[in-house]
Write a protein that holds these residues in place. Sequence first.
Motif, PDB file in Angstrom:
ATOM      1  N   VAL A   1       0.847  -1.202   0.000  1.00 40.52           N
ATOM      2  CA  VAL A   1       0.000   0.000   0.000  1.00 40.52           C
ATOM      3  C   VAL A   1       0.879   1.248   0.000  1.00 40.52           C
ATOM      4  O   VAL A   1       0.694   2.163  -0.818  1.00 40.52           O
ATOM      5  N   ALA A   2       1.841   1.289   0.915  1.00 37.01           N
ATOM      6  CA  ALA A   2       2.721   2.454   1.018  1.00 37.01           C
ATOM      7  C   ALA A   2       3.535   2.648  -0.268  1.00 37.01           C
ATOM      8  O   ALA A   2       3.699   3.772  -0.748  1.00 37.01           O
TER       9      ALA A   2
ATOM     10  N   ILE B   1      -7.124   6.782   2.659  1.00 34.28           N
ATOM     11  CA  ILE B   1      -6.391   6.902   1.396  1.00 34.28           C
ATOM     12  C   ILE B   1      -7.362   6.998   0.225  1.00 34.28           C
ATOM     13  O   ILE B   1      -7.206   7.848  -0.666  1.00 34.28           O
ATOM     14  N   SER B   2      -8.378   6.130   0.224  1.00 32.24           N
ATOM     15  CA  SER B   2      -9.368   6.147  -0.857  1.00 32.24           C
ATOM     16  C   SER B   2     -10.112   7.478  -0.892  1.00 32.24           C
ATOM     17  O   SER B   2     -10.358   8.040  -1.967  1.00 32.24           O
ATOM     18  N   TYR B   3     -10.452   7.989   0.272  1.00 34.88           N
ATOM     19  CA  TYR B   3     -11.156   9.268   0.364  1.00 34.88           C
ATOM     20  C   TYR B   3     -10.297  10.404  -0.182  1.00 34.88           C
ATOM     21  O   TYR B   3     -10.755  11.208  -1.002  1.00 34.88           O
ATOM     22  N   CYS B   4      -9.045  10.472   0.279  1.00 33.93           N
ATOM     23  CA  CYS B   4      -8.167  11.569  -0.134  1.00 33.93           C
ATOM     24  C   CYS B   4      -7.861  11.495  -1.627  1.00 33.93           C
ATOM     25  O   CYS B   4      -7.772  12.535  -2.298  1.00 33.93           O
ATOM     26  N   MET B   5      -7.710  10.292  -2.148  1.00 35.51           N
ATOM     27  CA  MET B   5      -7.483  10.160  -3.589  1.00 35.51           C
ATOM     28  C   MET B   5      -8.711  10.597  -4.380  1.00 35.51           C
ATOM     29  O   MET B   5      -8.602  11.264  -5.408  1.00 35.51           O
TER      30      MET B   5
ATOM     31  N   LEU C   1      -7.506   6.485  -8.853  1.00 35.71           N
ATOM     32  CA  LEU C   1      -8.300   5.420  -8.235  1.00 35.71           C
ATOM     33  C   LEU C   1      -8.220   4.075  -8.957  1.00 35.71           C
ATOM     34  O   LEU C   1      -8.112   3.033  -8.298  1.00 35.71           O
ATOM     35  N   PRO C   2      -8.267   4.029 -10.311  1.00 35.12           N
ATOM     36  CA  PRO C   2      -8.152   2.722 -10.970  1.00 35.12           C
ATOM     37  C   PRO C   2      -6.833   2.012 -10.658  1.00 35.12           C
ATOM     38  O   PRO C   2      -6.806   0.775 -10.508  1.00 35.12           O
ATOM     39  N   ALA C   3      -5.744   2.769 -10.542  1.00 30.79           N
ATOM     40  CA  ALA C   3      -4.449   2.154 -10.218  1.00 30.79           C
ATOM     41  C   ALA C   3      -4.374   1.769  -8.738  1.00 30.79           C
ATOM     42  O   ALA C   3      -3.678   0.822  -8.376  1.00 30.79           O
ATOM     43  N   TRP C   4      -5.101   2.488  -7.898  1.00 26.68           N
ATOM     44  CA  TRP C   4      -5.089   2.241  -6.463  1.00 26.68           C
ATOM     45  C   TRP C   4      -5.939   1.027  -6.079  1.00 26.68           C
ATOM     46  O   TRP C   4      -5.602   0.286  -5.157  1.00 26.68           O
ATOM     47  N   LYS C   5      -7.017   0.784  -6.779  1.00 25.70           N
ATOM     48  CA  LYS C   5      -7.988  -0.223  -6.377  1.00 25.70           C
ATOM     49  C   LYS C   5      -7.405  -1.628  -6.190  1.00 25.70           C
ATOM     50  O   LYS C   5      -7.702  -2.286  -5.182  1.00 25.70           O
TER      51      LYS C   5
ATOM     52  N   CYS D   1     -12.827   0.585  -2.125  1.00 26.67           N
ATOM     53  CA  CYS D   1     -11.538   0.932  -2.739  1.00 26.67           C
ATOM     54  C   CYS D   1     -11.677   1.772  -3.997  1.00 26.67           C
ATOM     55  O   CYS D   1     -10.682   2.321  -4.482  1.00 26.67           O
ATOM     56  N   SER D   2     -12.890   1.871  -4.523  1.00 26.27           N
ATOM     57  CA  SER D   2     -13.079   2.702  -5.708  1.00 26.27           C
ATOM     58  C   SER D   2     -13.188   4.176  -5.338  1.00 26.27           C
ATOM     59  O   SER D   2     -13.259   5.030  -6.210  1.00 26.27           O
ATOM     60  N   GLY D   3     -13.209   4.447  -4.047  1.00 21.83           N
ATOM     61  CA  GLY D   3     -13.201   5.835  -3.585  1.00 21.83           C
ATOM     62  C   GLY D   3     -14.561   6.406  -3.309  1.00 21.83           C
ATOM     63  O   GLY D   3     -14.704   7.286  -2.474  1.00 21.83           O
ATOM     64  N   ALA D   4     -15.598   5.917  -3.987  1.00 20.87           N
ATOM     65  CA  ALA D   4     -16.956   6.440  -3.797  1.00 20.87           C
ATOM     66  C   ALA D   4     -16.921   7.955  -3.750  1.00 20.87           C
ATOM     67  O   ALA D   4     -17.187   8.580  -2.749  1.00 20.87           O
ATOM     68  N   VAL D   5     -16.575   8.573  -4.871  1.00 24.94           N
ATOM     69  CA  VAL D   5     -16.308  10.000  -4.933  1.00 24.94           C
ATOM     70  C   VAL D   5     -17.416  10.827  -4.293  1.00 24.94           C
ATOM     71  O   VAL D   5     -18.591  10.704  -4.632  1.00 24.94           O
TER      72      VAL D   5
END
Length: 207
Positions: A64-65, A147-151, A159-163, A180-184
């Motif tokens: 993750v880091a 992390i998901s929220y801030c992204m 987000l696609p690369a983070w998921k 993990c999709s962030g739910a913008v």
Amino acid sequence: LKCRRLKAKPPPSCLPRDLVLFQGLAMAKQLCLISAVLATSASASGFAGWTYDPEHPIEPFDGVAKAVSDMIHNHIPIDRRQDGWQGSFCSCMENGHISSWYQYSSAMYLIDTCNPTKGFVMRTGHLQDRHTEPLQGMMACDTLKLISYCMSHHAQEALPAWKPTCSNAHYTIGACDVDCSGAVHRFGGLGLAGLLAGTLAVFGFGA
């Protein structure tokens, strides 16, 4: 009442010992079959998750880091203009809050470094017992949420690369409801972590 007087189905105490044992074994067999079906279904759906391999010990939160650092340093290309999102993202992370003893506490308990130059470094040792310690599990889940929220608010294109990385870590945490999709721009399920980070960022604290 004596067992012979009961007209309804007799309780287990009135049944022969061998019959009670047989019924117990039959129920255990059914539970094993159900567990096997569920496990097969999860694997077929691609949700097998991470499993510990003693020959190759890897901590998913180290991944993750590293993934976040690679995005900050553009080692993982993000289709976004160079508008300094890295600084805003780190400010959001540093102002976030996660579960702690009796109350929510600063995410800096787990964040060692977050800036555009040095990247993102976490104290993942604080999460190594999340499989058996409920509080560490909540902290780990809140970290993924933050992390998901801030992204989603400062680098939505990431987000696609983070998921995939987020999902891999997610499956090492019991009862974690991170999206993990962030739910913008959706607050439901974020918890206090994202809400406080957003509020502090609006007022410019931690810049």
